[in-house]
Design an enzyme around this catalytic site. Structure first.
Site, short mmCIF file in Angstrom:
data_model
loop_
_atom_site.label_atom_id
_atom_site.label_comp_id
_atom_site.label_asym_id
_atom_site.label_seq_id
_atom_site.Cartn_x
_atom_site.Cartn_y
_atom_site.Cartn_z
N HIS A 138 0.84 -1.19 0.00
CA HIS A 138 0.00 0.00 0.00
C HIS A 138 0.88 1.24 0.00
O HIS A 138 2.08 1.18 0.21
CB HIS A 138 -0.98 0.00 1.19
CG HIS A 138 -0.38 0.31 2.53
ND1 HIS A 138 -1.12 0.69 3.62
CD2 HIS A 138 0.91 0.30 2.98
CE1 HIS A 138 -0.33 0.89 4.67
NE2 HIS A 138 0.90 0.66 4.31
N CYS A 180 5.67 6.82 4.12
CA CYS A 180 4.48 6.04 3.81
C CYS A 180 3.79 6.49 2.53
O CYS A 180 2.85 5.85 2.07
CB CYS A 180 3.49 6.10 4.98
SG CYS A 180 4.09 5.25 6.46
N HIS A 203 4.94 0.59 -0.62
CA HIS A 203 5.70 -0.32 0.23
C HIS A 203 4.78 -1.44 0.67
O HIS A 203 3.62 -1.51 0.23
CB HIS A 203 6.29 0.42 1.45
CG HIS A 203 5.26 1.05 2.32
ND1 HIS A 203 4.55 2.19 1.99
CD2 HIS A 203 4.80 0.70 3.56
CE1 HIS A 203 3.72 2.51 2.95
NE2 HIS A 203 3.84 1.62 3.92
N HIS A 252 3.64 -4.65 3.82
CA HIS A 252 3.66 -5.13 5.20
C HIS A 252 3.18 -6.56 5.24
O HIS A 252 2.37 -6.99 4.41
CB HIS A 252 2.72 -4.30 6.10
CG HIS A 252 3.10 -2.87 6.26
ND1 HIS A 252 4.18 -2.48 7.01
CD2 HIS A 252 2.53 -1.73 5.80
CE1 HIS A 252 4.27 -1.15 7.01
NE2 HIS A 252 3.28 -0.68 6.27
N HIS A 310 -1.92 -10.55 -0.87
CA HIS A 310 -1.13 -10.46 -2.10
C HIS A 310 -1.77 -9.54 -3.14
O HIS A 310 -1.95 -9.91 -4.32
CB HIS A 310 -0.86 -11.86 -2.67
CG HIS A 310 0.24 -12.58 -1.95
ND1 HIS A 310 0.05 -13.13 -0.70
CD2 HIS A 310 1.54 -12.80 -2.29
CE1 HIS A 310 1.20 -13.69 -0.30
NE2 HIS A 310 2.11 -13.50 -1.24
N GLU A 328 -0.09 -2.97 11.65
CA GLU A 328 0.64 -2.58 10.45
C GLU A 328 2.07 -3.11 10.51
O GLU A 328 2.64 -3.54 9.50
CB GLU A 328 0.64 -1.06 10.31
CG GLU A 328 1.20 -0.56 9.01
CD GLU A 328 0.88 0.91 8.80
OE1 GLU A 328 1.84 1.67 8.58
OE2 GLU A 328 -0.30 1.28 8.86
#
Length: 364
Positions: free
Chosen positions: A133, A144, A148, A150, A187, A226
């Site tokens: 995201h 952010c 990137h 997580h 994914h 997160e």
């Protein structure tokens, strides 16, 4: 709102069980085993322990003595239906402690039950998904704002009055409800999903809530991690976030008796959680930027981490109660949204200080 101060202790035990009230063919009807974790939260009188500062270790010792008959046993020999809920009841009935807030049992790292004195159960189950995201509304240069990813974690919390029943919401039921949500989130780039154009932890928790609440009336909170050290909760109305960090600090309990090892200089790797409650910023999609929490708390962190805490002049002693109240006094003026602090010396052993909505329990 007045302060609520709870001491916490936890103890591991290894045991096998069969849960025969589950339907025929359910895998948990077979004899199987778990590394259980039992936890107690309670408000203790000032004179309960043998000395001020001895509360955490003495509470853990008491819990360990109660748990001892269950360790390396077949639980069906002690309980007819050894569900997590009934194990919590069994422990609670033997505690003989003032002001017990809850007794928890984690049967794995991913699921557990917290039971209060009124037979109200908080059941939780943890899930994961791997996604990318970016946050489109952050200032230029904010990390952010870049695409990137997580390894997100989600906890579904279900609260219900057990009414004497041996089991609450079945973990398998939670699994079935989660499966289609996982298929949407895993994914992918979250920004491409309708409703997740600005996929902050807060927005994701709300998005999950909207999909699951109609199918799960008992749903009480959705938690989104997160990272391993920060995340957000949503209960259909309120948002809460937390930021977690570790402190490697030296301590010395001045009130411990002569000859007690805790009177010597020793230390802990503390786990500290700061909990904050605020309204959602409709543009940013968050309540408080995790980075801002870290930045504002950093001067306090630097006074605590890799330091001898017994040299802090304002601290009368370095017991858990003195430390957590000192942290609140230092942090609250900098973080007005702060309304709860968890501080653990070892896994699940420490204290919780809250002066707002205590919010959902987090796994330890």
């Amino acid at each position: 709102m007045t302060d609520q101060f709870l001491y916490t202790a936890s103890v591991n035990f290894e045991a096998a069980r069969r849960v025969l009230l589950l339907p025929e063919g359910h895998r948990s009807r077979n004899l199987h085993g778990h590394s259980f974790l039992a936890e107690v939260r309670c408000a203790l009188p000032d004179d309960w322990a043998s000395f001020p500062g001895g509360e955490v270790e003495e509470l853990k010792d008491k819990l360990a003595s109660i748990i001892s008959p269950l360790d390396y046993s077949e639980l069906n020999c002690e309980l007819e239906q050894p569900t997590d809920e009934n194990l919590a009841r069994w422990i609670r009935s033997r505690l003989d402690l003032p002001s017990v807030e809850s007794v928890g049992v984690q049967s794995t790292l991913h699921e557990g039950v917290d039971l209060d004195l009124k037979e109200h159960a908080h059941i939780w189950r943890r899930y994961t998904f791997e996604s990318a995201h970016q946050l489109p509304n952050v200032p230029v240069g904010h990390k952010c704002g870049r695409m990137h990813g997580h390894g997100f974690e989600v906890i579904l919390h279900a609260d219900q009055d057990l009414g004497g029943h041996s089991i609450g919401v079945d973990y398998d039921h939670l699994d079935a409800l989660w499966a289609p949500v996982h298929a949407e989130l895993d994914h992918v780039c979250l920004n491409d999903i309708p409703g997740l154009k600005n996929p902050t932890s807060e927005v994701i928790s709300n998005w999950i809530w909207q999909r699951l609440k109609p199918q799960l009336p008992e749903l009480s909170w959705v938690t989104v991690y997160e990272t391993a050290s920060c995340g957000a909760h949503f209960d259909g109305k309120n948002y809460r976030i937390w930021k977690e960090m570790t402190l490697d600090s030296a301590v010395q309990l001045r009130h411990a008796p002569e000859g007690d090892r805790r009177r010597r200089i020793h230390g802990h790797t503390y786990k500290l959680r700061l909990h904050l409650h605020a309204n959602l910023d409709q543009v940013m999609g968050w309540t408080v930027d995790f980075g801002d929490v870290k930045r504002l708390f950093d001067p306090i962190f630097k006074r605590l981490d890799h330091h001898p805490l017994y040299e802090i002049a304002e601290l009368a002693d370095t017991d858990i109660a003195s430390l957590i109240r000192w942290i609140r006094d230092q942090a609250a003026p900098l973080l007005p949204q702060l309304d709860r602090i968890d501080l653990f010396e070892t896994r699940g052993c420490g204290a919780i200080l809250s002066w707002g909505d205590i919010g959902p329990a987090l796994p330890i």
